[in-house]
Design an enzyme around this catalytic site. Structure first.
Site, short mmCIF file in Angstrom:
data_model
loop_
_atom_site.label_atom_id
_atom_site.label_comp_id
_atom_site.label_asym_id
_atom_site.label_seq_id
_atom_site.Cartn_x
_atom_site.Cartn_y
_atom_site.Cartn_z
N SER A 51 0.90 -1.29 0.06
CA SER A 51 0.22 0.00 0.01
C SER A 51 0.74 1.15 -0.09
O SER A 51 2.14 1.25 0.56
CB SER A 51 -0.86 -0.08 1.23
OG SER A 51 -1.52 1.25 1.15
N TYR A 58 -1.34 -1.24 10.05
CA TYR A 58 -1.61 -1.49 8.69
C TYR A 58 -0.28 -0.90 8.15
O TYR A 58 0.44 -1.53 7.48
CB TYR A 58 -2.77 -0.55 8.41
CG TYR A 58 -2.93 -0.87 6.94
CD1 TYR A 58 -3.75 -1.85 6.62
CD2 TYR A 58 -2.59 0.16 5.99
CE1 TYR A 58 -4.25 -2.05 5.39
CE2 TYR A 58 -3.16 -0.27 4.66
CZ TYR A 58 -3.84 -1.20 4.47
OH TYR A 58 -4.04 -1.48 3.12
N1 LIG Z 1 -8.99 -0.71 -1.67
C1 LIG Z 1 -7.84 0.48 -1.20
O1 LIG Z 1 -7.94 1.52 -1.22
C2 LIG Z 1 -6.40 -0.26 -0.96
C3 LIG Z 1 -5.44 0.38 -0.87
C4 LIG Z 1 -4.08 0.01 -0.73
C5 LIG Z 1 -3.97 -1.39 -0.56
N2 LIG Z 1 -4.88 -2.38 -0.62
C6 LIG Z 1 -4.59 -3.52 -0.22
O2 LIG Z 1 -5.22 -4.37 -1.35
C7 LIG Z 1 -5.59 -5.69 -1.08
C8 LIG Z 1 -6.96 -6.15 -1.51
O3 LIG Z 1 -7.96 -5.14 -0.81
P1 LIG Z 1 -9.26 -4.76 -1.52
O4 LIG Z 1 -9.04 -3.40 -1.68
O5 LIG Z 1 -9.43 -5.61 -2.84
O6 LIG Z 1 -10.19 -5.28 -0.52
P2 LIG Z 1 -11.58 -6.23 -0.46
O7 LIG Z 1 -12.44 -5.79 -1.73
O8 LIG Z 1 -12.28 -5.92 0.69
O9 LIG Z 1 -11.17 -7.51 -0.65
C9 LIG Z 1 -10.42 -8.26 0.26
C10 LIG Z 1 -10.20 -9.68 0.06
O10 LIG Z 1 -9.20 -10.09 0.92
C11 LIG Z 1 -10.02 -11.42 1.45
N3 LIG Z 1 -9.62 -11.65 3.01
C12 LIG Z 1 -10.05 -10.72 3.89
N4 LIG Z 1 -9.78 -11.55 5.05
C13 LIG Z 1 -9.34 -12.68 4.68
C14 LIG Z 1 -8.99 -13.79 5.47
N5 LIG Z 1 -8.87 -14.05 6.78
N6 LIG Z 1 -8.64 -14.86 4.84
C15 LIG Z 1 -8.79 -15.07 3.52
N7 LIG Z 1 -9.06 -13.99 2.78
C16 LIG Z 1 -9.13 -12.96 3.38
C17 LIG Z 1 -11.47 -11.27 1.22
O11 LIG Z 1 -12.04 -12.34 0.89
P3 LIG Z 1 -13.19 -13.20 2.03
O12 LIG Z 1 -13.81 -11.90 2.69
O13 LIG Z 1 -14.24 -13.83 1.05
O14 LIG Z 1 -12.38 -13.95 2.91
C18 LIG Z 1 -11.32 -10.43 -0.22
O15 LIG Z 1 -11.40 -11.27 -1.28
C19 LIG Z 1 -5.39 -5.66 0.61
O16 LIG Z 1 -4.26 -6.44 0.86
C20 LIG Z 1 -5.45 -4.14 0.84
O17 LIG Z 1 -4.75 -3.94 2.13
C21 LIG Z 1 -6.21 -1.78 -0.81
#
Ligand SMILES: NC(=O)c1ccc[n+]([C@@H]2O[C@H](COP(=O)([O-])OP(=O)(O)OC[C@H]3O[C@@H](n4cnc5c(N)ncnc54)[C@H](OP(=O)(O)O)[C@@H]3O)[C@@H](O)[C@H]2O)c1
Length: 270
Positions: free
Chosen positions: A140, A154
């Site tokens: 991130s 985080y």
């Molecule tokens: N969106 C942003 O603004 C942003 C910015 C910077 C970095 N990121 C990073 O991008 C990555 C993806 O996030 P996203 O934005 O795509 O969020 P998202 O739409 O909420 O997706 C998160 C994914 O992680 C999975 N997950 C969460 N807890 C889990 C667990 N205990 N075991 C297995 N899978 C788990 C969820 O699946 P289930 O709930 O089905 O398990 C889901 O598929 C993360 O690492 C986040 O920190 C996001």
């Protein structure tokens, strides 16, 4: 002969589901893991029909200590291995370090840090044997910037993933593994379910539109970077400027700016 296979964690939503779509469009087989089986199966059906590839959905909770071994055992049982690994699963823990339980904090570190590193460690020997591998760790922009109240672990976990990716990429090159690359992908605000899950949607939606990216260009930047052997990639012009500022500005100024921004979308009483 089997096609190359990409193992993607957190593939049931957001950035992970987009990684699945882009690797599928490139003709790769997939192993998709997350907790929500229905989502994984629906995506598998969609991508198999659209691209004629094989998709293996694997329901696992990465917070569980044996989840990584179970994922890899399920692949091995089907005679498959990961040629690429996308460590993407993640979330933001609502609340503060003070008012959350150790169980929640420990699960957070396990899902966002220990499990990615364990997965990388366990797929690398096979990659080395085959002399090909791609590892993308979704970190991130927060891993670049100063830490801020409420996100307490985080930024540190994401900063750790950035350093780990740089070091592993360097180690692969130093040991003659010229076609194994590891990249930290550092998105800024990206449209996904992330801010719904951590309860900050209402406040983050007030952030200016230029700060947001769709998942598709974020993911494309990650795939292109790992293929180039680039250890860290910050997708998007605005995010690149922010990342550069964190390097240029005096630390107290950077800290004050992050703190002011963070207060706009992170409540201490949540
Ligand atoms: N969106 C942003 O603004 C942003 C910015 C910077 C970095 N990121 C990073 O991008 C990555 C993806 O996030 P996203 O934005 O795509 O969020 P998202 O739409 O909420 O997706 C998160 C994914 O992680 C999975 N997950 C969460 N807890 C889990 C667990 N205990 N075991 C297995 N899978 C788990 C969820 O699946 P289930 O709930 O089905 O398990 C889901 O598929 C993360 O690492 C986040 O920190 C996001």
């Amino acid at each position: 002969m089997n096609r190359r296979l990409c193992l993607i964690t957190g593939a049931s939503a957001g950035i992970g589901a987009e990684f699945a779509r882009q690797y599928a469009a490139l003709g790769w087989d997939l192993a998709l893991t997350a907790r929500r089986t229905d989502r994984l199966e629906a995506l598998a059906t969609e991508l198999e029909a659209a691209h004629g590839i094989t998709v293996i959905p694997i329901a696992q909770d990465l917070a569980r200590a044996n989840s990584v071994d179970r994922i890899l055992a399920e692949l091995a049982d089907r005679g498959r291995h990961a040629d690429a690994l996308v460590n993407n699963a993640g979330y933001g823990l609502p609340g503060t370090f003070f008012n959350t339980t150790w169980k929640d904090q420990a699960a957070f570190v396990r899902v966002l840090y220990t499990a990615p590193i364990e997965l990388a460690h366990k797929v690398l020997p096979g990659m080395a044997e085959r002399r090909y591998g791609r590892i993308i760790n979704v970190a991130s922009l927060a891993g670049y910037a100063a830490g801020s109240a409420g996100h307490t672990l985080y930024a540190s976990v994401k900063a750790g993933l950035i350093k780990f990716s740089e070091s592993l990429n360097a180690e692969c090159a130093a040991t003659g593994q010229d076609d194994i690359h590891c990249t930290a992908l550092c998105p800024g605000f990206t449209w996904s379910e992330f801010h719904d899950v951590n309860g900050t949607r209402e406040d983050t939606s007030k952030m200016p539109k230029w700060m947001w990216m769709q998942a598709a260009p974020v993911v494309k930047a990650g795939i292109d970077a790992v293929n180039r052997g680039q250890p860290v990639i910050v997708p998007g012009g605005a995010n690149k400027v922010i990342a550069s500022l964190t390097r240029i500005l005096p630390e107290p100024v950077g800290r004050a700016m992050v703190s002011a921004q963070s207060k706009r979308y992170r409540r201490m009483d949540a």
